[in-house]
Design an enzyme around this catalytic site. Structure first.
Site, PDB file in Angstrom:
ATOM      1  N   CYS A 286       0.867  -1.034   0.001  1.00  0.00           N
ATOM      2  CA  CYS A 286      -0.021  -0.084  -0.116  1.00  0.00           C
ATOM      3  C   CYS A 286       0.788   1.136   0.002  1.00  0.00           C
ATOM      4  O   CYS A 286       2.037   1.247   0.253  1.00  0.00           O
ATOM      5  CB  CYS A 286      -0.935  -0.037   1.175  1.00  0.00           C
TER       6      CYS A 286
ATOM      7  N   ARG B  99       1.120   2.185  -5.876  1.00  0.00           N
ATOM      8  CA  ARG B  99       1.200   1.231  -4.845  1.00  0.00           C
ATOM      9  C   ARG B  99       0.101   0.464  -4.647  1.00  0.00           C
ATOM     10  O   ARG B  99       0.219  -0.554  -4.121  1.00  0.00           O
ATOM     11  CB  ARG B  99       1.920   1.730  -3.529  1.00  0.00           C
TER      12      ARG B  99
ATOM     13  N   TRP C  99      -3.554  -1.864  -1.731  1.00  0.00           N
ATOM     14  CA  TRP C  99      -3.792  -2.879  -2.562  1.00  0.00           C
ATOM     15  C   TRP C  99      -4.229  -4.227  -1.886  1.00  0.00           C
ATOM     16  O   TRP C  99      -3.585  -4.629  -0.855  1.00  0.00           O
ATOM     17  CB  TRP C  99      -2.572  -3.041  -3.255  1.00  0.00           C
TER      18      TRP C  99
ATOM     19  N   ASN D 272       0.725  -0.985   5.922  1.00  0.00           N
ATOM     20  CA  ASN D 272       1.257  -1.633   4.870  1.00  0.00           C
ATOM     21  C   ASN D 272       1.940  -3.080   5.318  1.00  0.00           C
ATOM     22  O   ASN D 272       2.807  -2.902   6.229  1.00  0.00           O
ATOM     23  CB  ASN D 272       2.346  -0.722   3.849  1.00  0.00           C
ATOM     24  N   GLY D 273       1.704  -3.839   4.848  1.00  0.00           N
ATOM     25  CA  GLY D 273       2.382  -5.487   5.019  1.00  0.00           C
ATOM     26  C   GLY D 273       1.187  -6.435   5.663  1.00  0.00           C
ATOM     27  O   GLY D 273       0.117  -6.450   5.121  1.00  0.00           O
TER      28      GLY D 273
ATOM     29  N   GLU E 180       9.880 -11.245 -21.634  1.00  0.00           N
ATOM     30  CA  GLU E 180       9.600 -10.003 -21.138  1.00  0.00           C
ATOM     31  C   GLU E 180       8.483  -9.303 -22.026  1.00  0.00           C
ATOM     32  O   GLU E 180       7.258  -8.547 -21.496  1.00  0.00           O
ATOM     33  CB  GLU E 180      10.697  -8.938 -21.078  1.00  0.00           C
TER      34      GLU E 180
ATOM     35  N   LYS F  87       4.774  -8.044 -20.469  1.00  0.00           N
ATOM     36  CA  LYS F  87       4.256  -6.958 -20.608  1.00  0.00           C
ATOM     37  C   LYS F  87       2.813  -6.851 -21.171  1.00  0.00           C
ATOM     38  O   LYS F  87       1.841  -6.246 -20.720  1.00  0.00           O
ATOM     39  CB  LYS F  87       5.017  -5.938 -21.504  1.00  0.00           C
TER      40      LYS F  87
ATOM     41  N   GLU G  75       0.224  -8.170 -18.301  1.00  0.00           N
ATOM     42  CA  GLU G  75       0.014  -7.196 -17.361  1.00  0.00           C
ATOM     43  C   GLU G  75      -0.754  -6.168 -17.640  1.00  0.00           C
ATOM     44  O   GLU G  75      -1.381  -5.561 -16.752  1.00  0.00           O
ATOM     45  CB  GLU G  75       1.153  -6.978 -16.643  1.00  0.00           C
TER      46      GLU G  75
ATOM     47  N   HIS H 246       9.021 -29.104 -29.692  1.00  0.00           N
ATOM     48  CA  HIS H 246       8.625 -30.248 -28.642  1.00  0.00           C
ATOM     49  C   HIS H 246       7.291 -29.947 -28.076  1.00  0.00           C
ATOM     50  O   HIS H 246       7.101 -30.472 -26.809  1.00  0.00           O
ATOM     51  CB  HIS H 246       9.685 -29.871 -27.379  1.00  0.00           C
TER      52      HIS H 246
ATOM     53  N   LYS I 287       2.725  -1.634  -7.646  1.00  0.00           N
ATOM     54  CA  LYS I 287       4.334  -1.582  -8.198  1.00  0.00           C
ATOM     55  C   LYS I 287       5.306  -2.171  -7.338  1.00  0.00           C
ATOM     56  O   LYS I 287       6.210  -2.884  -7.528  1.00  0.00           O
ATOM     57  CB  LYS I 287       4.660  -0.114  -8.137  1.00  0.00           C
TER      58      LYS I 287
HETATM   59  C1  AGP Z   1       6.812  -5.714 -14.272  1.00  0.00           C
HETATM   60  O1  AGP Z   1       6.420  -4.978 -15.296  1.00  0.00           O
HETATM   61  C2  AGP Z   1       6.230  -5.852 -13.046  1.00  0.00           C
HETATM   62  N1  AGP Z   1       5.564  -4.741 -12.603  1.00  0.00           N
HETATM   63  C3  AGP Z   1       6.901  -6.722 -12.066  1.00  0.00           C
HETATM   64  O2  AGP Z   1       7.193  -8.071 -12.555  1.00  0.00           O
HETATM   65  C4  AGP Z   1       8.061  -6.397 -11.327  1.00  0.00           C
HETATM   66  O3  AGP Z   1       9.177  -6.319 -12.185  1.00  0.00           O
HETATM   67  C5  AGP Z   1       8.425  -7.229 -10.018  1.00  0.00           C
HETATM   68  O4  AGP Z   1       7.200  -7.365  -9.206  1.00  0.00           O
HETATM   69  C6  AGP Z   1       9.853  -6.781  -9.353  1.00  0.00           C
HETATM   70  O5  AGP Z   1       9.807  -5.855  -8.698  1.00  0.00           O
HETATM   71  P1  AGP Z   1      11.035  -5.210  -8.276  1.00  0.00           P
HETATM   72  O6  AGP Z   1      11.978  -5.216  -9.415  1.00  0.00           O
HETATM   73  O7  AGP Z   1      10.581  -3.973  -7.596  1.00  0.00           O
HETATM   74  O8  AGP Z   1      11.787  -6.069  -7.340  1.00  0.00           O
END
Ligand code: AGP
Length: 626
Positions: free
Chosen positions: A13, A38, A86, A112-113, A495, A499, A502, A518, A621
């Site tokens: 959060c 966040r 979140w 948060n946590g 990657e 992208k 997400e 395979h 994030k």
């Molecule tokens: C990538 O677009 C994501 N938002 C996610 O995979 C991110 O890279 C991952 O959660 C790791 O985060 P960090 O680099 O802050 O550890």
């Protein structure tokens, strides 16, 4: 409704606290706006005025809370706190939104946590007559504070006492109407930073929340409590002993965390990539012409003793690690494993003093990665963090750190930080090669020069992505997109697929092109879009021709081929339904250019579907929960 499992409600959060002369409510709301990346399931605020506590909270994005605030008049206040949430389980509804208050309505707390022992604490509190009105783990904190305030003689002491009873990871920030001059915060394995202003002070999960007011920040350590007043801050451990706190200057300003004319942060962050790469390379060559990494607090002898490297990371950072493996093994001749941080410590990995663990994390707060770091250090391995956030938890838990200099990344999808992670990994690999003598000095510097040419090449990609936008628009109704690559192009494909998942909420999957036959080739059907990342012709052995054969194989089965290849590579022209040309680059550095069209592709496809690319659904994030 059944009660959720402990700790499943409130995780990653954004938190803001303020004491000062400005109107607290607007400072807090402004801070929350900058932290909304966040979490955006709900938001809430609390302010103190005339010895009373006033709170408001709403499910949904911050705009919902702002609409609710506008419905009534608010007292003038100079002390307040706020929260964006979140949630993983349970409805993100009004009762579960923060802040939570005690039975008397005089204490408000945001969190948060995870409070892992919240169920036992809740039962204990209910036995003592407390009425809890939400399903969150957080609410117990408000009631525990209520219990302790009878005896503790102040909110800070009550906070210290209750923290000793809490299990799990948490940042807590609270106000109490009978302590009207102060905001109190506490942290354990969860981020919290102080902003030191002139006659005002701030608390936040991230400096972005207060950067418009001050660039002086104070780093809090683990298991510390901070009392925030207008003109001073006091930091103690959970036992009340004064604790050291490092003060530092934030080296970017508020404009770096603003959209700067772009509709979305993500668009701005994609555009910032040439500069981010250049800044991460800045100042790395010393006067004697050798590569120098000032922050690398590991001695040359320690680096010479290393006989294995393990990279741990999550998500996009994990993909950076997968790419780094190719360069590190090639340049340093040290075996290098790459592991998802969330899997690492559960498989009993073989680690010892001669293992170097490299933890890659943009935020420096990802709990899976932090736990992997802690585990590696318990096994006496040396840990090097690659991180974008100064003073965050992972670098502080590590032996050494190499900072990427991407500047703040607000969009939830990692873009510029991915490119800078690649650069940082290359620098680490080259440095190891230099120290261990597996590359001559001039060879190291030759690669540095190749890296120095990359910002311009990334700029060139950005200048030629218009067809990618058009392509994305034409695929908005596609059900699935596949991605193929070989060698470093394989993690690039991973990657690209991440992208797309997400941002566009589409099924997307990446395969090593050699694996096609395979099994995955059975997925190919008429019109299925398949993105193929083609390595340079000059690169590793027959890699290039093998992937050209793969393109022909899938095209023969009806795939719509979208081919990313370097300029002048005519061999793919006949097999590409869409050809995306990227500037020529050495094989190991090609991901720095080949990733960019994939970021643009996912972003534009998501926009074509009407999605908010800065705040994709269900994501946050910083993932500060395992
Ligand atoms: C990538 O677009 C994501 N938002 C996610 O995979 C991110 O890279 C991952 O959660 C790791 O985060 P960090 O680099 O802050 O550890």
């Amino acid at each position: 409704m059944g009660r959720p499992a402990p700790g499943t409600l409130t995780v990653m959060c954004g938190i803001v606290g303020y004491v000062g002369a400005k109107p607290a409510l607007s400072v807090v709301i402004d801070g929350l706006r900058r932290l909304e990346y966040r979490g955006y399931d709900s938001a809430g605020v609390a302010v103190l005025a005339d010895d009373k506590l006033a709170t408001a909270k709403r499910a949904g994005k911050l705009a919902n809370l702002e609409a609710a605030l506008a419905e009534r008049s608010w007292p003038e206040s100079s002390v307040g706190l706020g929260h964006t949430r979140w949630a993983t389980h349970g409805p993100p509804n009004d009762p579960n939104a923060h802040p939570h208050v005690d039975c008397t309505g005089s204490v408000a707390v945001v969190h948060n946590g995870i409070i892992e022992n919240f169920a036992a604490l809740r039962t204990w509190l209910e036995g003592r007559g407390h009425e809890l009105t939400s399903e969150t783990d957080t609410e117990v904190v408000a009631h525990l504070l209520e219990e302790e305030l009878h005896e503790a003689g102040g909110l800070a002491e009550a906070m210290r006492r209750i923290c000793a009873r809490l299990e799990g990871a948490f940042t807590l920030v609270a106000v109490h109407s009978e302590d009207p001059e102060t905001v109190v915060g506490a942290r354990r394995n969860s981020p919290l930073v102080v902003g030191r202003g002139d006659g005002e002070n701030f608390l936040a999960s991230d400096v972005a929340a207060f950067i418009a007011h001050t660039r002086q920040a104070v780093e809090l350590g683990q298991d510390q409590v901070v009392e925030l007043y207008r003109d001073r801050i006091a930091v103690t451990d959970f036992h009340g002993s004064p604790a050291p706190a490092r003060e530092y200057h934030v080296d970017w300003d508020a404009s770096a965390a603003e959209k700067g004319g772009y509709e979305y942060f993500m668009l701005k962050e994609i555009a910032e990539q040439p500069r981010a790469v250049a800044e991460t390379l800045l100042g790395r060559v010393g006067e004697d012409g050798t590569l120098t990494l000032d922050e690398m607090r590991l001695s040359d002898d320690e680096l010479r003793d290393i006989d294995k490297i393990v990279i741990v990371a999550c998500g996009t950072a994990y993909h950076a690690g997968l790419i780094a493996k190719y360069a590190i093994e090639h340049w340093c001749r040290i075996p290098c494993e790459v592991e998802l941080a969330s899997e690492f410590r559960y498989r009993d990995p073989i680690l010892d003093r001669s293992t170097l663990v490299i933890a890659i994390s943009q935020s420096g707060e990802t709990l899976d990665t932090l736990m992997a770091v802690n585990y590696a250090r318990e096994q006496r391995s040396r840990v090097l963090a690659i991180c974008n956030v100064n003073g965050s938890t992972i670098p502080r838990a590590s032996d050494a750190v190499l900072y990427t200099h991407a500047g703040p990344e607000v969009g939830v999808a990692a873009t510029k930080t991915f490119l800078t992670q690649l650069v940082a990994c290359n620098l680490v690999g080259l440095y190891l090669a230099q120290v261990r003598g597996t590359k001559y000095g001039d060879e190291v510097i030759a690669v540095i020069h190749q890296l120095a040419a990359m910002p311009e090449k990334v700029e060139q990609v950005l200048g030629t992505v218009a067809p990618v936008r058009a392509l994305a628009g034409s695929l908005a109704d596609a059900k699935c997109v596949l991605f193929l690559g070989r060698h470093v192009g394989y993690p690039v494909a991973l990657e690209g697929a991440l992208k797309l998942k997400e941002l566009a909420y589409m099924h997307a999957e990446a395969f090593a092109a050699g694996e096609l036959k395979h099994g995955p080739i059975a997925l190919i059907e008429d019109g299925l879009p398949v993105v193929v990342v083609v390595p340079p012709k000059r690169g590793r052995g027959p890699l290039h021709e093998k992937i050209v054969s793969n393109i022909q194989e899938i095209r023969a089965r009806g795939a719509r081929t979208i081919v990313i290849a370097e300029e002048g590579d005519d061999s793919v022209v006949g097999y590409a339904d869409t050809l995306i040309a990227v500037p020529q680059a050495p094989t190991l550095l090609q991901p720095l250019v080949s990733t960019v069209p994939l970021q643009v592709f996912a972003c534009e496809l998501a926009l074509a579907k009407g999605h908010d690319v800065d705040r994709p659904r269900n994501l946050a994030k910083s993932v500060t929960v395992e």
